[in-house]
Every structure is written in C-alpha cells, then in structure tokens.
Motif scaffolding. Structure first.
Motif, PDB file in Angstrom:
ATOM      1  N   TYR A 127      25.955  39.192  33.598  1.00  0.00           N
ATOM      2  CA  TYR A 127      25.869  38.493  34.882  1.00  0.00           C
ATOM      3  C   TYR A 127      26.740  37.224  34.897  1.00  0.00           C
ATOM      4  N   VAL A 128      27.959  37.330  34.375  1.00  0.00           N
ATOM      5  CA  VAL A 128      28.926  36.223  34.518  1.00  0.00           C
ATOM      6  C   VAL A 128      29.381  36.257  35.970  1.00  0.00           C
ATOM      7  N   ALA A 129      29.054  35.226  36.709  1.00  0.00           N
ATOM      8  CA  ALA A 129      29.317  35.249  38.153  1.00  0.00           C
ATOM      9  C   ALA A 129      29.687  33.869  38.660  1.00  0.00           C
ATOM     10  N   VAL A 130      30.658  33.851  39.559  1.00  0.00           N
ATOM     11  CA  VAL A 130      31.066  32.611  40.229  1.00  0.00           C
ATOM     12  C   VAL A 130      31.115  32.894  41.731  1.00  0.00           C
ATOM     13  N   ASP A 131      30.549  31.999  42.506  1.00  0.00           N
ATOM     14  CA  ASP A 131      30.579  32.144  43.957  1.00  0.00           C
ATOM     15  C   ASP A 131      32.022  32.349  44.416  1.00  0.00           C
ATOM     16  N   MET A 143      30.063  43.430  27.862  1.00  0.00           N
ATOM     17  CA  MET A 143      30.518  44.734  28.341  1.00  0.00           C
ATOM     18  C   MET A 143      31.119  44.570  29.731  1.00  0.00           C
ATOM     19  N   VAL A 144      32.194  45.301  29.986  1.00  0.00           N
ATOM     20  CA  VAL A 144      32.827  45.310  31.311  1.00  0.00           C
ATOM     21  C   VAL A 144      32.786  46.751  31.811  1.00  0.00           C
ATOM     22  N   ARG A 145      32.256  46.950  32.996  1.00  0.00           N
ATOM     23  CA  ARG A 145      32.231  48.307  33.556  1.00  0.00           C
ATOM     24  C   ARG A 145      33.651  48.807  33.791  1.00  0.00           C
ATOM     25  N   THR A 165      26.117  38.849  45.872  1.00  0.00           N
ATOM     26  CA  THR A 165      27.397  38.497  46.510  1.00  0.00           C
ATOM     27  C   THR A 165      28.570  38.914  45.630  1.00  0.00           C
ATOM     28  N   CYS A 166      28.411  38.782  44.322  1.00  0.00           N
ATOM     29  CA  CYS A 166      29.480  39.103  43.373  1.00  0.00           C
ATOM     30  C   CYS A 166      29.524  40.579  43.007  1.00  0.00           C
ATOM     31  N   GLY A 167      28.628  41.372  43.568  1.00  0.00           N
ATOM     32  CA  GLY A 167      28.651  42.810  43.318  1.00  0.00           C
ATOM     33  C   GLY A 167      28.169  43.208  41.936  1.00  0.00           C
ATOM     34  N   LEU A 201      39.309  42.103  33.190  1.00  0.00           N
ATOM     35  CA  LEU A 201      39.720  42.104  31.778  1.00  0.00           C
ATOM     36  C   LEU A 201      40.695  40.965  31.485  1.00  0.00           C
ATOM     37  N   GLY A 202      41.572  40.644  32.435  1.00  0.00           N
ATOM     38  CA  GLY A 202      42.514  39.540  32.235  1.00  0.00           C
ATOM     39  C   GLY A 202      41.813  38.203  32.111  1.00  0.00           C
ATOM     40  N   PHE A 203      40.736  38.049  32.884  1.00  0.00           N
ATOM     41  CA  PHE A 203      39.919  36.828  32.787  1.00  0.00           C
ATOM     42  C   PHE A 203      39.373  36.672  31.369  1.00  0.00           C
ATOM     43  N   VAL A 213      34.410  29.492  45.304  1.00  0.00           N
ATOM     44  CA  VAL A 213      34.903  28.518  44.320  1.00  0.00           C
ATOM     45  C   VAL A 213      35.471  29.212  43.078  1.00  0.00           C
ATOM     46  N   GLN A 214      35.824  30.496  43.212  1.00  0.00           N
ATOM     47  CA  GLN A 214      36.465  31.173  42.074  1.00  0.00           C
ATOM     48  C   GLN A 214      37.874  30.621  41.876  1.00  0.00           C
ATOM     49  N   GLY A 215      38.383  30.780  40.678  1.00  0.00           N
ATOM     50  CA  GLY A 215      39.733  30.331  40.368  1.00  0.00           C
ATOM     51  C   GLY A 215      39.850  28.843  40.098  1.00  0.00           C
ATOM     52  N   GLN A 216      38.709  28.185  39.864  1.00  0.00           N
ATOM     53  CA  GLN A 216      38.719  26.738  39.636  1.00  0.00           C
ATOM     54  C   GLN A 216      38.121  26.369  38.287  1.00  0.00           C
ATOM     55  N   GLY A 217      37.991  27.338  37.410  1.00  0.00           N
ATOM     56  CA  GLY A 217      37.522  27.037  36.065  1.00  0.00           C
ATOM     57  C   GLY A 217      36.048  27.267  35.818  1.00  0.00           C
ATOM     58  N   LEU A 218      35.304  27.642  36.874  1.00  0.00           N
ATOM     59  CA  LEU A 218      33.859  27.805  36.688  1.00  0.00           C
ATOM     60  C   LEU A 218      33.516  29.026  35.839  1.00  0.00           C
ATOM     61  N   GLY A 219      34.309  30.093  35.952  1.00  0.00           N
ATOM     62  CA  GLY A 219      34.053  31.271  35.132  1.00  0.00           C
ATOM     63  C   GLY A 219      34.234  30.954  33.657  1.00  0.00           C
ATOM     64  N   ARG A 220      35.334  30.284  33.359  1.00  0.00           N
ATOM     65  CA  ARG A 220      35.548  29.854  31.966  1.00  0.00           C
ATOM     66  C   ARG A 220      34.392  28.964  31.504  1.00  0.00           C
ATOM     67  N   ALA A 221      33.984  28.031  32.357  1.00  0.00           N
ATOM     68  CA  ALA A 221      32.903  27.113  31.980  1.00  0.00           C
ATOM     69  C   ALA A 221      31.603  27.878  31.721  1.00  0.00           C
TER      70      ALA A 221
HETATM   71  C1  LIG Z   1      35.298  37.031  36.789  1.00  0.00           C
HETATM   72  C2  LIG Z   1      34.921  35.665  37.340  1.00  0.00           C
HETATM   73  C3  LIG Z   1      33.593  35.217  36.708  1.00  0.00           C
HETATM   74  C4  LIG Z   1      36.011  34.660  37.007  1.00  0.00           C
HETATM   75  O1  LIG Z   1      35.590  33.370  37.430  1.00  0.00           O
HETATM   76  P1  LIG Z   1      36.664  32.264  37.919  1.00  0.00           P
HETATM   77  O2  LIG Z   1      35.925  31.007  38.157  1.00  0.00           O
HETATM   78  O3  LIG Z   1      37.428  32.820  39.068  1.00  0.00           O
HETATM   79  O4  LIG Z   1      37.630  32.175  36.657  1.00  0.00           O
HETATM   80  P2  LIG Z   1      38.321  30.849  36.072  1.00  0.00           P
HETATM   81  O5  LIG Z   1      38.899  30.082  37.207  1.00  0.00           O
HETATM   82  O6  LIG Z   1      37.360  30.137  35.197  1.00  0.00           O
HETATM   83  O7  LIG Z   1      39.481  31.482  35.178  1.00  0.00           O
HETATM   84  C5  LIG Z   1      39.529  31.262  33.777  1.00  0.00           C
HETATM   85  C6  LIG Z   1      40.848  31.733  33.274  1.00  0.00           C
HETATM   86  O8  LIG Z   1      40.967  33.140  33.495  1.00  0.00           O
HETATM   87  C7  LIG Z   1      42.175  33.426  34.200  1.00  0.00           C
HETATM   88  N1  LIG Z   1      41.889  34.549  35.066  1.00  0.00           N
HETATM   89  C8  LIG Z   1      40.919  34.634  35.990  1.00  0.00           C
HETATM   90  N2  LIG Z   1      40.922  35.863  36.553  1.00  0.00           N
HETATM   91  C9  LIG Z   1      41.942  36.536  35.954  1.00  0.00           C
HETATM   92  C10 LIG Z   1      42.449  37.856  36.085  1.00  0.00           C
HETATM   93  N3  LIG Z   1      41.912  38.741  36.947  1.00  0.00           N
HETATM   94  N4  LIG Z   1      43.503  38.229  35.314  1.00  0.00           N
HETATM   95  C11 LIG Z   1      44.045  37.371  34.429  1.00  0.00           C
HETATM   96  N5  LIG Z   1      43.577  36.106  34.244  1.00  0.00           N
HETATM   97  C12 LIG Z   1      42.543  35.707  35.007  1.00  0.00           C
HETATM   98  C13 LIG Z   1      42.479  32.151  34.967  1.00  0.00           C
HETATM   99  O9  LIG Z   1      43.847  32.051  35.269  1.00  0.00           O
HETATM  100  C14 LIG Z   1      42.010  31.103  33.984  1.00  0.00           C
HETATM  101  O10 LIG Z   1      42.992  30.865  32.993  1.00  0.00           O
HETATM  102  P3  LIG Z   1      43.165  29.401  32.326  1.00  0.00           P
HETATM  103  O11 LIG Z   1      41.796  28.834  32.071  1.00  0.00           O
HETATM  104  O12 LIG Z   1      43.927  29.656  31.075  1.00  0.00           O
HETATM  105  O13 LIG Z   1      43.902  28.613  33.359  1.00  0.00           O
HETATM  106  C15 LIG Z   1      34.775  35.714  38.881  1.00  0.00           C
HETATM  107  O14 LIG Z   1      35.967  36.246  39.440  1.00  0.00           O
HETATM  108  C16 LIG Z   1      33.610  36.539  39.378  1.00  0.00           C
HETATM  109  O15 LIG Z   1      32.492  36.031  39.523  1.00  0.00           O
HETATM  110  N6  LIG Z   1      33.846  37.830  39.653  1.00  0.00           N
HETATM  111  C17 LIG Z   1      32.805  38.717  40.214  1.00  0.00           C
HETATM  112  C18 LIG Z   1      31.732  39.025  39.186  1.00  0.00           C
HETATM  113  C19 LIG Z   1      32.281  39.750  37.949  1.00  0.00           C
HETATM  114  O16 LIG Z   1      33.015  40.712  38.050  1.00  0.00           O
HETATM  115  N7  LIG Z   1      31.866  39.240  36.765  1.00  0.00           N
HETATM  116  C20 LIG Z   1      32.257  39.813  35.497  1.00  0.00           C
HETATM  117  C21 LIG Z   1      31.319  40.877  35.075  1.00  0.00           C
HETATM  118  S1  LIG Z   1      31.810  41.646  33.511  1.00  0.00           S
END
Ligand SMILES: CC(C)(COP(=O)(O)OP(=O)(O)OC[C@H]1O[C@@H](n2cnc3c(N)ncnc32)[C@H](O)[C@@H]1OP(=O)(O)O)[C@@H](O)C(=O)NCCC(=O)NCCS
Length: 152
Positions: free
Chosen positions: A85-89, A120-122, A34-36, A129-131, A92-100
């Motif tokens: 494989y850092v992935a969030v459904d 590594m980021v493709r 789902t997350c590609g 990258l901002g995340f 529910v993205q944007g709610q802190g699960l990626g950071r967690a």
């Molecule tokens: C990347 C991913 C894991 C982020 O998960 P998320 O739950 O949406 O991220 P969070 O809500 O935990 O965000 C954490 C922080 O990053 C910031 N952030 C998230 N995406 C961002 C972006 N694209 N640019 C800048 N900041 C970003 C948030 O504002 C947040 O900041 P804060 O904690 O200081 O408030 C999610 O979008 C995802 O699963 N993407 C598809 C799979 C993928 O590409 N994985 C990475 C492979 S390298």
C-alpha cells in the motif's frame, strides 16, 4: 508511544510519517481506493486492523490538508521486511512523497532489526517499476507463489 520519521522533500517541506491512528483509517482507505490499490477480495479496513494488531507490522501515514496524503504498510518476519500500500495522493505525486514513504518504511523496519526490504509489484502495475528502481530496489529473480488458506 508515538514515533515519527521525517525527511526534507524536493518541495523543501518536511514530510512526517507517523503510525496510523483511528482518525486516519477512513482517510487512508480512501487514499488506497483513489490510487487503485484496493481489490474486491481484500477488505482494506481488515488489512489496516491486522497490521495494527501486532508489534511486527504497522501502517505509516503522512497527513496533509484534511486527510492522509501518503501511506505505506510494512511488516516483517524477523528476517525480511515487506511493504504494501505505497500510495501518494495523485494531486501531490512527483514531489518526493513516494520516496519519503518508502524510506520511512525502511527506517521502521531497520529499527526492528530487519536487514532486507522487499515488496511486490503487480504485473498490471509495471509502470511503477521505475519508481522503485530510483529508490534502489532490484528484481530478486524470484517467482511469488501463493495459495489461499481460507475463503476471502
Ligand atoms: C508510485 C508512487 C507511490 C510514486 O510516488 P511519487 O510521490 O509520485 O514519487 P516520488 O516523487 O517520490 O519519486 C521518487 C523518485 O522516483 C522517480 N519516479 C517516480 N515515478 C517514476 C517512474 N514511473 N519511472 C521512473 N522513475 C520514477 C522520481 O523521478 C523520483 O526520483 P528522484 O528521487 O531520484 O528524483 C505514486 O505514483 C502512487 O501512489 N501511485 C499509485 C499507487 C501505486 O501504484 N503504488 C505502488 C504499488 S506497488
């Protein structure tokens, strides 16, 4: 032995990451699709199996609803730890699960004595990258080189 890592999220929930079990595997592969994050040349089931096969790597999952809402695979060579494989459904993205997820991986690696976390980021996924920058991850000024040792 069951181990878990928790942190409060911005939703004031407690998200718990635990080591993957057999029941999670189909859910986690579906999440990666789902997350590609899957690629035709990588079998995600084999990736999960390999990560579970040694004590130096694992897959951590957060469960929710009927399945897995977030994941991270991590492993190390004793010096550097890596996450994949850092992935969030998407629902529910944007709610802190990626950071967690990343922080759960960091704690798992640190508990194994690893001091450096790497990932590594493709090039095609530069939007994340901002995340990672928000989580303290910086460009290591390295080029990743690779060579396949056997056919996929
Ligand atoms: C990347 C991913 C894991 C982020 O998960 P998320 O739950 O949406 O991220 P969070 O809500 O935990 O965000 C954490 C922080 O990053 C910031 N952030 C998230 N995406 C961002 C972006 N694209 N640019 C800048 N900041 C970003 C948030 O504002 C947040 O900041 P804060 O904690 O200081 O408030 C999610 O979008 C995802 O699963 N993407 C598809 C799979 C993928 O590409 N994985 C990475 C492979 S390298």
């Amino acid at each position: 032995m069951s181990r878990s890592w928790s942190r409060p999220t911005s939703r004031a929930d407690v998200v718990t990451f635990v080591e993957i079990t057999d029941e999670d595997v189909a859910h986690v592969v579906a999440l990666w699709q789902t997350c590609g994050l899957t690629r035709p040349w990588n079998d995600p089931h084999a990736d999960v199996a390999r990560a579970r096969a040694t004590s130096t790597s694992t897959v951590l999952v957060a469960r929710g609803g009927d399945g897995v809402v977030a994941s991270v695979m991590c492993g190390h060579d004793g010096h550097r730890g890596w996450m994949y494989y850092v992935a969030v459904d998407p629902t529910v993205q944007g709610q802190g699960l990626g950071r967690a997820a990343v922080e759960a991986s960091e704690r798992w690696l640190a508990a194994q004595g690893v001091r450096k976390a790497r990932l590594m980021v493709r090039d095609t996924n530069a939007r994340v990258l901002g995340f990672y920058a928000a989580l303290g991850y910086a460009d290591q000024e390295c080029v990743v080189l690779g060579k396949d040792l056997a056919p996929a």
